[in-house]
Design an enzyme around this catalytic site. Sequence first.
Site, PDB file in Angstrom:
ATOM      1  N   LYS A   1       0.827  -1.217   0.000  1.00  0.00           N
ATOM      2  CA  LYS A   1       0.000   0.000   0.000  1.00  0.00           C
ATOM      3  C   LYS A   1       0.861   1.267   0.000  1.00  0.00           C
ATOM      4  O   LYS A   1       0.634   2.180  -0.791  1.00  0.00           O
ATOM      5  CB  LYS A   1      -0.945   0.013   1.227  1.00  0.00           C
ATOM      6  CG  LYS A   1      -1.887  -1.177   1.283  1.00  0.00           C
ATOM      7  CD  LYS A   1      -2.788  -1.129   2.499  1.00  0.00           C
ATOM      8  CE  LYS A   1      -2.046  -1.197   3.813  1.00  0.00           C
ATOM      9  NZ  LYS A   1      -1.252  -2.432   4.015  1.00  0.00           N
TER      10      LYS A   1
ATOM     11  N   SER B   1      -7.276  -1.260   7.017  1.00  0.00           N
ATOM     12  CA  SER B   1      -8.753  -1.262   7.068  1.00  0.00           C
ATOM     13  C   SER B   1      -9.336  -2.666   6.840  1.00  0.00           C
ATOM     14  O   SER B   1      -9.937  -2.924   5.805  1.00  0.00           O
ATOM     15  CB  SER B   1      -9.343  -0.236   6.088  1.00  0.00           C
ATOM     16  OG  SER B   1      -8.695  -0.204   4.847  1.00  0.00           O
TER      17      SER B   1
HETATM   18  P1  ADP Z   1       2.220  -1.811   3.177  1.00  0.00           P
HETATM   19  O1  ADP Z   1       2.191  -0.319   3.086  1.00  0.00           O
HETATM   20  O2  ADP Z   1       1.038  -2.461   2.501  1.00  0.00           O
HETATM   21  O3  ADP Z   1       2.442  -2.320   4.569  1.00  0.00           O
HETATM   22  P2  ADP Z   1       4.805  -1.561   1.914  1.00  0.00           P
HETATM   23  O4  ADP Z   1       4.538  -0.721   0.709  1.00  0.00           O
HETATM   24  O5  ADP Z   1       5.400  -0.897   3.122  1.00  0.00           O
HETATM   25  O6  ADP Z   1       3.458  -2.332   2.312  1.00  0.00           O
HETATM   26  O7  ADP Z   1       5.762  -2.777   1.511  1.00  0.00           O
HETATM   27  C1  ADP Z   1       5.542  -3.568   0.342  1.00  0.00           C
HETATM   28  C2  ADP Z   1       6.867  -4.230  -0.114  1.00  0.00           C
HETATM   29  O8  ADP Z   1       6.585  -5.024  -1.259  1.00  0.00           O
HETATM   30  C3  ADP Z   1       7.906  -3.223  -0.523  1.00  0.00           C
HETATM   31  O9  ADP Z   1       9.161  -3.689  -0.093  1.00  0.00           O
HETATM   32  C4  ADP Z   1       7.818  -3.240  -2.068  1.00  0.00           C
HETATM   33  O10 ADP Z   1       9.031  -2.887  -2.679  1.00  0.00           O
HETATM   34  C5  ADP Z   1       7.444  -4.689  -2.353  1.00  0.00           C
HETATM   35  N1  ADP Z   1       6.725  -4.897  -3.622  1.00  0.00           N
HETATM   36  C6  ADP Z   1       7.015  -5.819  -4.565  1.00  0.00           C
HETATM   37  N2  ADP Z   1       6.169  -5.756  -5.610  1.00  0.00           N
HETATM   38  C7  ADP Z   1       5.307  -4.768  -5.339  1.00  0.00           C
HETATM   39  C8  ADP Z   1       4.182  -4.207  -6.050  1.00  0.00           C
HETATM   40  N3  ADP Z   1       3.770  -4.653  -7.247  1.00  0.00           N
HETATM   41  N4  ADP Z   1       3.519  -3.198  -5.460  1.00  0.00           N
HETATM   42  C9  ADP Z   1       3.917  -2.739  -4.241  1.00  0.00           C
HETATM   43  N5  ADP Z   1       4.942  -3.214  -3.528  1.00  0.00           N
HETATM   44  C10 ADP Z   1       5.651  -4.230  -4.071  1.00  0.00           C
END
Ligand code: ADP
Length: 174
Positions: free
Chosen positions: A18, A86
């Site tokens: 996200k 959420s």
């Molecule tokens: P959240 O905010 O949902 O907790 P984060 O954005 O902090 O998740 O972390 C997601 C991780 O997944 C990051 O390290 C990101 O680089 C990796 N990732 C790999 N592929 C994707 C993608 N298609 N979209 C978003 N993140 C990705």
Amino acid sequence: MERDGAILWLTGLSGAGKTTISQQLEHKLRERDRPVELLDGDAIRQNLSKGLGFSREDRDTNVRRVGYVANLLSRNGVIVIVSLISPYRSVRDELRATLNNFVEVYINAPLEVCEARDVKGLYAKARSGQIKSFTGIDDPYEAPLSPDITCHTAAETVDESVTKIMTWLESAGY
Ligand code: ADP
């Protein structure tokens, strides 16, 4: 004429992507001179929702507060990107039913993938019992049944996920 705002509501497990997607999306929208604001769950819990915990009631209160602020902005033409686990379907559906231009975006990655990423080390803490009521481990996540957009982040690159949302926005006239 001012263009319509929107509420892009990114829901999904911790580590699903996200924050990563919302930051890139914010960047892309700014490049196109769109007024944009990002409401990130972690930041919200440090100010607007400081003091709230992780019970169902508190989580729902958090979601409603964010929905309220998002609506104030979007009705003034802002594209609001909400990045918030959420986890409960009913309160998301409540927002969908009451807010204009609410767009549900399911940031979907299997729990195993999110846990392997463990971006913030929180899954390890949840598994060892240091954190209680962690979504996906000992607290539920209710996936959207009919999201407007789904990003499968275990199968798509960040760019692909962001492009999917941008393309949806354009085709929906935003
Ligand atoms: P959240 O905010 O949902 O907790 P984060 O954005 O902090 O998740 O972390 C997601 C991780 O997944 C990051 O390290 C990101 O680089 C990796 N990732 C790999 N592929 C994707 C993608 N298609 N979209 C978003 N993140 C990705």
